[in-house]
Write an enzyme that holds these catalytic residues in place. Structure first.
Site, mmCIF file in Angstrom:
data_model
loop_
_atom_site.group_PDB
_atom_site.id
_atom_site.type_symbol
_atom_site.label_atom_id
_atom_site.label_comp_id
_atom_site.label_asym_id
_atom_site.label_seq_id
_atom_site.Cartn_x
_atom_site.Cartn_y
_atom_site.Cartn_z
ATOM 1 N N ARG A 152 -7.134 -0.500 -7.275
ATOM 2 C CA ARG A 152 -7.643 0.508 -6.329
ATOM 3 C C ARG A 152 -7.851 1.796 -7.100
ATOM 4 O O ARG A 152 -6.983 2.221 -7.865
ATOM 5 C CB ARG A 152 -6.661 0.729 -5.165
ATOM 6 C CG ARG A 152 -6.617 -0.472 -4.215
ATOM 7 C CD ARG A 152 -5.838 -0.146 -2.951
ATOM 8 N NE ARG A 152 -6.592 0.712 -2.053
ATOM 9 C CZ ARG A 152 -6.043 1.342 -1.005
ATOM 10 N NH1 ARG A 152 -4.741 1.243 -0.762
ATOM 11 N NH2 ARG A 152 -6.791 2.085 -0.217
ATOM 12 N N ARG B 65 0.843 -1.194 0.000
ATOM 13 C CA ARG B 65 0.000 0.000 0.000
ATOM 14 C C ARG B 65 0.879 1.244 0.000
ATOM 15 O O ARG B 65 2.096 1.158 0.147
ATOM 16 C CB ARG B 65 -0.916 0.000 1.223
ATOM 17 C CG ARG B 65 -0.152 -0.336 2.509
ATOM 18 C CD ARG B 65 -0.772 0.172 3.731
ATOM 19 N NE ARG B 65 -0.579 1.615 3.826
ATOM 20 C CZ ARG B 65 0.583 2.207 4.123
ATOM 21 N NH1 ARG B 65 1.697 1.519 4.345
ATOM 22 N NH2 ARG B 65 0.661 3.518 4.184
ATOM 23 N N GLY B 66 0.243 2.411 -0.114
ATOM 24 C CA GLY B 66 0.988 3.665 -0.130
ATOM 25 C C GLY B 66 1.198 4.082 -1.571
ATOM 26 O O GLY B 66 1.669 3.292 -2.392
ATOM 27 N N ALA B 67 0.865 5.342 -1.872
ATOM 28 C CA ALA B 67 0.798 5.778 -3.266
ATOM 29 C C ALA B 67 2.069 5.467 -4.070
ATOM 30 O O ALA B 67 1.987 4.768 -5.091
ATOM 31 C CB ALA B 67 0.447 7.265 -3.312
ATOM 32 N N ASP C 182 -2.554 10.577 -2.149
ATOM 33 C CA ASP C 182 -2.819 9.490 -3.086
ATOM 34 C C ASP C 182 -3.133 10.011 -4.480
ATOM 35 O O ASP C 182 -2.963 9.294 -5.467
ATOM 36 C CB ASP C 182 -3.947 8.605 -2.558
ATOM 37 C CG ASP C 182 -3.465 7.811 -1.357
ATOM 38 O OD1 ASP C 182 -3.404 8.376 -0.249
ATOM 39 O OD2 ASP C 182 -3.081 6.637 -1.536
#
Lengths: 374, 374
Positions: free
Chosen positions: B91, B57-59, B246
C-alpha cells in the site's frame, strides 16, 4: 447517448382510473436503480406509507403527491379533512408537501361551500392537483434556464465541473427537477464537463437515483462517497455546487438533505459558488430562520444496517445487513440547515436571489404571488 | 461495563510456531463486527493480500505486520529481498509499513554481514519485529497520556464530546492505538461524555471497527453517517476532533482516511480543535509536503457496490450488492491530505506539537532519534 437524443420522460407519478376506482400510481424509488416498479396507492394511508418510506420523495414531488392524495380521498369518498391531516404530517421538513395538500384541499372545500356536490368537488380537487403538476413542470424549466444563465455569469466559458448531493431531478418533480435540471441544461448546452454525484448516505439517493438519471441522460458523471468531496475541492475539481431545498426560511436559511451544510462550508473555504435551486413554493416566510425549521430524525437502523435497494420497510431499514455491533445507537437527522451567508445564490422559477437576504426573498415571494393573482 | 473492568486485550496480530512452520496470525478485520475470525499467513504473498484487502490495516499495525512479514520470509527461507519489495509496495500511503519492513530487513542483512547463519539472522529479524511490536504498544500508552493532557488543557472540566473518523484503536496497533486510545483514556478518566463515530465510507471502518471497540470498552458512543458531522458541529455538539495519520509530511501535512480533510475544514469554521494522534514513526521528513504524498486510489466497486462485512475480495468489493447503475464510474481515493494550518496539534509518543510547523516536527524527530540512540 448522441446529442439531441433524449430518453423518454420518466413517469414518476400519475393519476389513473381503472374500473376498480381512481388510484395514484408512483414509481417506487426505493427499488431504483435495480428495478423500475410501480406502486399503486388506492387510499391515503398507502400514500402516507409511500411518503414515509421514501418510495416517493423530493420536495416538489411531495407537493404534487400530497395534492393528488387529497383528490384521491375526495374521489373515493374518504374523509378529506382526515386525509389532509395525515398527509400534512407525513414528513415534517419539506414545506411543499403541506403546500400541495392545503392548496388542493382549499379548492375542494370552496367547491362544497359554493354548493357543488361531492363528485363535482372531487373533480375540482383533481383538476387543481393537475394544475399544480403542470405548474411544477413549467417551474422546473424556468429554474433550469435561470440556473444555466447564472452559471454562465459565474463561470464564463463552460466546461463546468458541478457537484451535487442527493437527488433533485425528474424523480422529485413534475418536470426535470431543480438542481439536477440545471446540470442537465448545462449538459444539453455542451457546457458540462462532469457531474460529481455524492452517494448521499444513508439512503444513497445520489448513487441510486442521481446516477440513474445522469446515466439515462448520457451525462458525464462520477460517483463518490460524501466524504471524498473534500479532496475534489482541494484539487480544484469543483466549479460550483448545486443542491435542491426542502424548506427555505424567511432569512434564506435552507433545509436540505443531510450533508448539504458541510458542502457549503467546504465551498466557502474554497471560494466555490454554492447554489440552491428550488421553486418559490419551497420558501416558507412563516418560518423565521434556520433554528425554526423542524429537522426530521429518522431511524438509526438506516445507519447501523445496510438495506439493499428493494427491501425498505416503513420504519426505514428492515431486512438490512448489520454493519455495526448490535445495539449501536445512531444519530440520523434527515436534513441539515445551511445559513444564508454560505449560499451564493438561490435560483427559483421566478428568478435568482444573490446575495441571499430576507428582503430579497420577501420581494421575490411578493412578485411571485402578484404574478399568480394577475 | 462497570468502571475498572476492562475487556481482555484484542489479539489483532501474533506470531505462532505450529509444527508445520512459523506463521503470522491476523484477526481478519474485514469480517468484524459480524465474526471474529483469524487469518493465518504462511508466506509473504498471503500477507500482502491481507494488507491489500484491509484484513490487516491501520498505520502502526501495518508497520508491525510488515516487520513480521520480513521475519516470516527469513524464517521460512524465502527470498527476503523479494519479500521486502512486495511488502513495501503493498500500500503506497502508510509510511509505517515501509518503516517496519526496512527496519527488520536491516537487522536481517546486518546479521548475515556479521557472518551469522540464515537461521540466526532469521532469529534476529523476529526479535526485531517483536521489539517493534512492544515499542508500538508503549508508544500507544504515551500518546494516550499526552493526548489526555492536551484535552485537559484545551477543554478544562471534562465532559468531552469527541468526534473520530475511521478506526485508530487496538485494531491498528500493538497497544490501544492512536486517536482512539486518547478517547479511551478520557473515558477511563471519567472525562468522556460521548464519542461520535463517523461510519467512514466506503468500507465503514467506523461502523464496523470503532463502534466495535467502543462497545467492547463500555464507552458512550453514537454512530453517524460521515455527512451528518456538519449538523453536530453546527449544534455545538463537538468539542474536539481526534484522528490518526497514515503519513505526516515534513511541513506537517497529514494524510489520513478520506473524510478527514472535510472534518478539518468544519472544525476550523466552528473553532473546534482538530487533533492528529500518531507515533513519531508516521512522520516522513523525506516527503516535503502534502502534494508530495501519493494517495492510493482504490477500486470504484467499493463505492458502486455494497459488500457485507465478510465477503471482501482482493480487488476490493466482489460479491457486493449493486447500489448504482451498472457501469457507473467512481472516484475513490483512500486518503486525503489535511494541511498544517487546519491542525491544532499533532500528538505523538514523544510529545505534542502545537502549532504544527515544519521546524517543530523536525525538532521532535531529532529528539526522538536521540532518545532511541542513547
Amino acid at each position: 447517448m448522441p446529442a439531441g437524443t433524449e430518453p423518454p420522460a420518466l413517469s414518476v407519478l400519475r393519476w389513473a382510473e381503472p374500473p376498480e376506482g381512481p388510484v395514484l400510481v408512483l414509481l417506487d424509488q426505493t427499488r431504483l436503480p435495480v428495478e423500475e416498479v410501480e406502486l399503486v396507492c388506492t387510499d391515503v394511508p398507502a400514500l402516507v406509507r409511500a411518503i414515509q418510506t421514501l418510495a416517493v420523495r423530493g420536495a416538489p414531488l411531495l407537493g404534487i403527491a400530497g395534492g393528488y392524495g387529497v383528490a384521491l380521498a375526495a374521489a373515493r369518498g374518504y374523509d378529506v379533512a382526515e386525509a389532509t391531516g395525515l398527509l400534512e404530517q407525513a414528513r415534517p421538513t419539506a414545506v411543499n408537501l403541506g403546500y400541495g395538500v392545503r392548496r388542493v384541499a382549499r379548492v375542494y372545500w370552496a367547491a362544497l361551500e359554493k354548493g357543488l356536490g361531492a363528485d363535482q368537488a372531487a373533480g375540482a380537487a383533481l383538476a387543481e392537483a393537475r394544475v399544480l403538476h403542470r405548474e411544477d413542470a413549467a417551474a422546473s424549466g424556468r429554474m433550469a434556464r435561470h440556473g444555466l444563465a447564472l452559471l454562465e455569469e459565474l463561470l464564463p466559458g463552460g466546461g463546468h465541473q458541478l457537484l451535487t448531493h442527493c437527488n433533485s431531478g425528474a424523480l422529485v418533480s413534475g418536470g426535470e427537477g431543480t438542481a439536477f435540471a440545471v446540470a442537465l441544461q448545462a449538459h444539453r448546452a455542451g457546457r458540462l464537463r462532469r457531474l460529481w454525484v455524492d452517494e448521499t448516505r444513508p439512503l444513497l439517493q445520489g448513487a441510486r437515483l442521481t446516477a440513474y438519471e445522469a446515466a439515462r441522460n448520457g451525462m458525464a458523471y462520477s460517483l463518490l462517497t460524501d466524504n471524498a468531496a473534500g479532496s475534489l475541492f482541494a484539487a480544484g475539481e469543483v466549479d460550483a455546487v448545486l443542491i435542491g431545498a426542502d424548506r427555505i426560511a424567511a432569512d434564506g436559511s435552507v433545509a436540505n438533505k443531510v450533508g448539504s451544510y458541510p458542502l457549503a462550508v467546504l465551498a466557502k473555504y474554497h471560494h466555490v459558488p454554492f447554489i440552491v435551486v428550488a421553486p418559490v413554493t419551497t420558501v416558507d416566510l412563516t418560518t423565521a430562520d434556520g433554528q425554526a425549521i423542524t429537522v426530521e430524525q429518522r431511524s438509526g437502523r438506516e445507519v447501523t444496517e445496510f438495506t439493499p435497494p428493494h427491501a425498505v420497510s416503513p420504519d426505514g431499514a428492515a431486512g438490512g445487513l448489520l454493519v455495526a455491533p448490535l445495539g449501536t445507537p445512531a444519530y440520523n437527522p434527515a436534513f441539515d440547515i445551511t445559513p444564508p451567508e454560505l449560499i451564493t445564490a438561490i435560483v427559483t422559477d421566478e428568478g435568482v436571489i444573490s446575495p441571499v437576504t430576507g428582503v430579497g426573498l420577501a420581494e421575490l415571494c411578493a412578485r411571485s404571488s402578484q404574478v399568480t393573482i394577475s
